[in-house]
Motif scaffolding. Structure first.
Motif, PDB file in Angstrom:
ATOM      1  N   LEU A 101      -3.410  -6.377   5.838  1.00  0.00           N
ATOM      2  CA  LEU A 101      -2.291  -6.117   4.941  1.00  0.00           C
ATOM      3  C   LEU A 101      -2.678  -5.055   3.924  1.00  0.00           C
ATOM      4  CD1 LEU A 101       0.561  -6.923   3.892  1.00  0.00           C
ATOM      5  CD2 LEU A 101      -0.558  -8.690   2.511  1.00  0.00           C
ATOM      6  N   VAL A 102      -1.808  -4.072   3.742  1.00  0.00           N
ATOM      7  CA  VAL A 102      -1.965  -3.065   2.684  1.00  0.00           C
ATOM      8  C   VAL A 102      -0.833  -3.244   1.694  1.00  0.00           C
ATOM      9  CG1 VAL A 102      -1.995  -0.610   2.126  1.00  0.00           C
ATOM     10  CG2 VAL A 102      -3.067  -1.412   4.244  1.00  0.00           C
ATOM     11  N   HIS A 103      -1.170  -3.361   0.420  1.00  0.00           N
ATOM     12  CA  HIS A 103      -0.158  -3.436  -0.629  1.00  0.00           C
ATOM     13  C   HIS A 103      -0.285  -2.190  -1.481  1.00  0.00           C
ATOM     14  CE1 HIS A 103       2.072  -6.051  -3.849  1.00  0.00           C
ATOM     15  NE2 HIS A 103       2.619  -4.863  -3.650  1.00  0.00           N
ATOM     16  N   ALA A 104       0.633  -1.246  -1.291  1.00  0.00           N
ATOM     17  CA  ALA A 104       0.632   0.016  -2.031  1.00  0.00           C
ATOM     18  C   ALA A 104       1.542  -0.120  -3.244  1.00  0.00           C
ATOM     19  CB  ALA A 104       1.111   1.155  -1.136  1.00  0.00           C
ATOM     20  N   HIS A 105       0.999   0.166  -4.417  1.00  0.00           N
ATOM     21  CA  HIS A 105       1.786  -0.008  -5.638  1.00  0.00           C
ATOM     22  C   HIS A 105       2.431   1.307  -6.071  1.00  0.00           C
ATOM     23  CE1 HIS A 105       1.137  -4.227  -6.673  1.00  0.00           C
ATOM     24  NE2 HIS A 105       0.083  -4.074  -5.894  1.00  0.00           N
ATOM     25  N   THR A 106       3.087   1.915  -5.142  1.00  0.00           N
ATOM     26  CA  THR A 106       3.948   3.091  -5.208  1.00  0.00           C
ATOM     27  C   THR A 106       3.832   3.772  -3.851  1.00  0.00           C
ATOM     28  OG1 THR A 106       4.353   5.288  -6.194  1.00  0.00           O
ATOM     29  CG2 THR A 106       2.097   4.505  -6.222  1.00  0.00           C
ATOM     30  N   PRO A 107       4.906   4.349  -3.342  1.00  0.00           N
ATOM     31  CA  PRO A 107       4.805   5.029  -2.050  1.00  0.00           C
ATOM     32  C   PRO A 107       3.842   6.213  -2.083  1.00  0.00           C
ATOM     33  CG  PRO A 107       6.949   5.391  -3.086  1.00  0.00           C
ATOM     34  CD  PRO A 107       6.280   4.325  -3.858  1.00  0.00           C
ATOM     35  N   ALA A 108       3.570   6.742  -3.283  1.00  0.00           N
ATOM     36  CA  ALA A 108       2.681   7.892  -3.416  1.00  0.00           C
ATOM     37  C   ALA A 108       1.229   7.550  -3.088  1.00  0.00           C
ATOM     38  CB  ALA A 108       2.757   8.456  -4.833  1.00  0.00           C
ATOM     39  N   LYS A 118      -0.025  -4.780   8.296  1.00  0.00           N
ATOM     40  CA  LYS A 118       1.291  -4.710   7.679  1.00  0.00           C
ATOM     41  C   LYS A 118       1.235  -3.901   6.383  1.00  0.00           C
ATOM     42  CE  LYS A 118       3.166  -7.657  10.652  1.00  0.00           C
ATOM     43  NZ  LYS A 118       4.299  -7.319  11.530  1.00  0.00           N
ATOM     44  N   LEU A 119       2.401  -3.385   5.968  1.00  0.00           N
ATOM     45  CA  LEU A 119       2.489  -2.584   4.737  1.00  0.00           C
ATOM     46  C   LEU A 119       3.565  -3.138   3.821  1.00  0.00           C
ATOM     47  CD1 LEU A 119       1.812  -0.047   3.012  1.00  0.00           C
ATOM     48  CD2 LEU A 119       3.568   1.174   4.341  1.00  0.00           C
ATOM     49  N   ILE A 120       3.182  -3.399   2.565  1.00  0.00           N
ATOM     50  CA  ILE A 120       4.116  -3.742   1.497  1.00  0.00           C
ATOM     51  C   ILE A 120       4.036  -2.638   0.446  1.00  0.00           C
ATOM     52  CG2 ILE A 120       4.649  -5.372  -0.360  1.00  0.00           C
ATOM     53  CD1 ILE A 120       3.442  -7.581   1.341  1.00  0.00           C
ATOM     54  N   VAL A 121       5.182  -2.164  -0.016  1.00  0.00           N
ATOM     55  CA  VAL A 121       5.215  -1.140  -1.071  1.00  0.00           C
ATOM     56  C   VAL A 121       5.978  -1.701  -2.262  1.00  0.00           C
ATOM     57  CG1 VAL A 121       5.853   1.204  -1.695  1.00  0.00           C
ATOM     58  CG2 VAL A 121       5.184   0.704   0.662  1.00  0.00           C
ATOM     59  N   THR A 122       5.374  -1.603  -3.451  1.00  0.00           N
ATOM     60  CA  THR A 122       6.054  -2.023  -4.669  1.00  0.00           C
ATOM     61  C   THR A 122       6.606  -0.809  -5.400  1.00  0.00           C
ATOM     62  OG1 THR A 122       4.765  -4.036  -5.018  1.00  0.00           O
ATOM     63  CG2 THR A 122       5.737  -3.056  -6.957  1.00  0.00           C
ATOM     64  N   ALA A 123       7.865  -0.922  -5.815  1.00  0.00           N
ATOM     65  CA  ALA A 123       8.504   0.121  -6.616  1.00  0.00           C
ATOM     66  C   ALA A 123       8.372  -0.261  -8.089  1.00  0.00           C
ATOM     67  CB  ALA A 123       9.974   0.262  -6.232  1.00  0.00           C
ATOM     68  N   HIS A 124       7.347   0.282  -8.751  1.00  0.00           N
ATOM     69  CA  HIS A 124       7.222   0.113 -10.207  1.00  0.00           C
ATOM     70  C   HIS A 124       8.052   1.234 -10.838  1.00  0.00           C
ATOM     71  CE1 HIS A 124       4.016  -2.912 -10.159  1.00  0.00           C
ATOM     72  NE2 HIS A 124       3.496  -2.243  -9.138  1.00  0.00           N
ATOM     73  N   GLY A 125       9.368   1.064 -10.784  1.00  0.00           N
ATOM     74  CA  GLY A 125      10.246   2.177 -11.091  1.00  0.00           C
ATOM     75  C   GLY A 125      10.517   2.943  -9.807  1.00  0.00           C
ATOM     76  N   THR A 126      11.540   3.773  -9.817  1.00  0.00           N
ATOM     77  CA  THR A 126      11.871   4.593  -8.653  1.00  0.00           C
ATOM     78  C   THR A 126      11.874   6.060  -9.073  1.00  0.00           C
ATOM     79  OG1 THR A 126      14.131   3.866  -9.136  1.00  0.00           O
ATOM     80  CG2 THR A 126      13.109   2.988  -7.174  1.00  0.00           C
ATOM     81  N   HIS A 127      11.128   6.853  -8.331  1.00  0.00           N
ATOM     82  CA  HIS A 127      10.833   8.232  -8.744  1.00  0.00           C
ATOM     83  C   HIS A 127      12.079   9.088  -8.958  1.00  0.00           C
ATOM     84  CE1 HIS A 127       9.141  12.277  -8.713  1.00  0.00           C
ATOM     85  NE2 HIS A 127       9.961  12.574  -7.727  1.00  0.00           N
ATOM     86  N   GLU A 176      19.287   0.743  -6.586  1.00  0.00           N
ATOM     87  CA  GLU A 176      18.748   2.086  -6.352  1.00  0.00           C
ATOM     88  C   GLU A 176      17.982   2.156  -5.032  1.00  0.00           C
ATOM     89  OE1 GLU A 176      17.838   3.479 -10.908  1.00  0.00           O
ATOM     90  OE2 GLU A 176      16.397   2.210  -9.894  1.00  0.00           O
ATOM     91  N   LEU A 177      17.190   1.141  -4.771  1.00  0.00           N
ATOM     92  CA  LEU A 177      16.394   1.147  -3.550  1.00  0.00           C
ATOM     93  C   LEU A 177      17.271   1.123  -2.308  1.00  0.00           C
ATOM     94  CD1 LEU A 177      13.600  -1.366  -4.631  1.00  0.00           C
ATOM     95  CD2 LEU A 177      13.308   1.077  -4.216  1.00  0.00           C
TER      96      LEU A 177
END
Length: 382
Positions: A101-108, A118-127, A176-177
């Motif tokens: 599992l990869v947890h990315a704390h922004t798509p960047a 598996k991939l989880i992405v957190t949106a700490h705000g939306t760019h 927004e998402l």
């Protein structure tokens, strides 16, 4: 959690992560601190934990501890840097494979070119909406900034859509998402960030000698200039402190512009203070102001203020309405209302502090945030 689950390999990718053992660490920004606190809270027996983070300083990627990689991502400009960063994180992730599992704390920061698990992405705000809240078109350079933001937006869309799950840190942000980024609503999970109540708490031995505190990145959307003008209208001798966060700061940075005005009011400007210092400042403050403009999810510092016994005053839009009662909310950009509210709170501080009892912080604790994430990890891993 079963023995099989306990052996799963989890990778966190996050901005400027400094371990809690480092006494000098300054987190300040929610996009930096919230993933750091969550990562540290995950029990060692639950997952084999690894972290990968950015650095503004020259670093070696060959660290003695393979569970913690620091990548220098400063090279190139614009969306070329964005692509280069994705590539570097992807290559570095390959060294840890197979990953569950990869947890990315922004798509960047998502390893997207080649990855296992598996991939989880957190949106700490939306760019994209945040970009428009900060953007100022004043030169030819800004045209290129706009083009860069649009290209990055298109890449982020693809990353979010390719994820197995997306975490939104507020109900407000879900719209927004789904509508801007085109993410399937069934993949979006609302999990509020959690305040660390061991650090942010009422400290009875401290006097509340700071009248007004601001904490945030020095960018237009944070409403710093609105607060400064409101303080000027008050025309009172107040103890005012501004803490500007480090880490990622979008264009334009207004710190140099507003600092002389703040200092002319007798205010103090601090940059990227340690977590312990920030917790102390909040415990000494009567009011925490978050006068956001144009876009905001939920500022982490508002949770921290309530937990520390400071009265938060915030814009009555965005995700903040999911936390604060109406009497603590303001019209967006209304300088006169903010000035009058500051004066009223300072005169009736005890009455406003009683309003904090109406706020249900249970959904905004680190323990709740951790439990919700562990449940999501189990669900995504099947």
């Amino acid at each position: 959690m079963s023995d099989r689950q306990e052996s799963k390999k989890l990778l966190f990718t996050l901005w400027d992560y400094v371990p809690k053992e480092d006494p000098s660490r300054a987190l300040v920004g929610g996009m930096v601190k919230n993933p750091a606190y969550l990562f540290e809270a995950i029990p060692e027996e639950s997952f084999e934990k690894h972290s990968m983070t950015t650095s503004k300083d020259p670093v070696s990627e060959e660290l003695s501890d393979p569970s913690r990689m620091i990548l220098d991502t400063r090279s190139y400009v614009g969306f070329f840097r964005f692509i280069s960063r994705l590539h570097k994180f992807s290559r570095a992730a390959e060294r840890l494979e197979p990953l569950d599992l990869v947890h990315a704390h922004t798509p960047a920061l998502a390893p997207t070119f080649s990855r296992s698990g598996k991939l989880i992405v957190t949106a700490h705000g939306t760019h994209w909406p945040e970009f428009w809240a900060n953007f100022r078109l004043s030169s030819l350079k800004d045209v290129f900034v706009l083009i860069n933001a649009f290209v990055q937006f298109q890449i982020e869309k693809r990353i979010y859509r390719s994820a197995d799950a997306v975490v939104s840190v507020s109900e407000f942000q879900v719209k927004e998402l789904v509508e801007d980024y085109g993410i399937d609503r069934s993949k979006v999970h609302v999990i509020y960030n959690g305040v660390n109540q061991d650090t942010y708490k009422v400290r009875e031995h401290l006097n509340r000698d700071i009248d007004v505190l601001f904490v945030g990145r020095p960018v237009p959307k944070k409403g710093i200039e609105v607060l400064v003008e409101a303080l000027q209208r008050l025309n009172q001798d107040l103890n005012v402190v501004f803490v500007f966060g480090g880490g990622w700061v979008s264009t334009p940075n207004v710190a140099a512009q507003v600092t002389p005005e703040i200092e002319s009011l007798g205010g103090i400007v601090k940059h990227s203070v340690s977590e312990e210092t920030l917790a102390e400042l909040l415990s000494r403050s009567k009011i925490l102001v978050a006068p956001s403009l144009g876009y905001e999810s939920i500022p982490t510092v508002v949770f921290e203020a309530i937990s520390s016994g400071a009265v938060p005053i915030a814009t009555g839009k965005f995700g903040t309405t999911e936390l604060l009662p109406p009497k603590l909310l303001l019209e967006e950009g209304d300088v006169e209302q903010l000035s009058l509210r500051l004066e009223n709170v300072l005169k009736n501080l005890e009455d406003y502090q009683k309003l904090l009892d109406e706020v249900d912080l249970s959904k905004f604790t680190l323990s709740n945030c951790l439990a919700r994430h562990l449940n999501l990890y189990r669900s995504v891993l099947g």
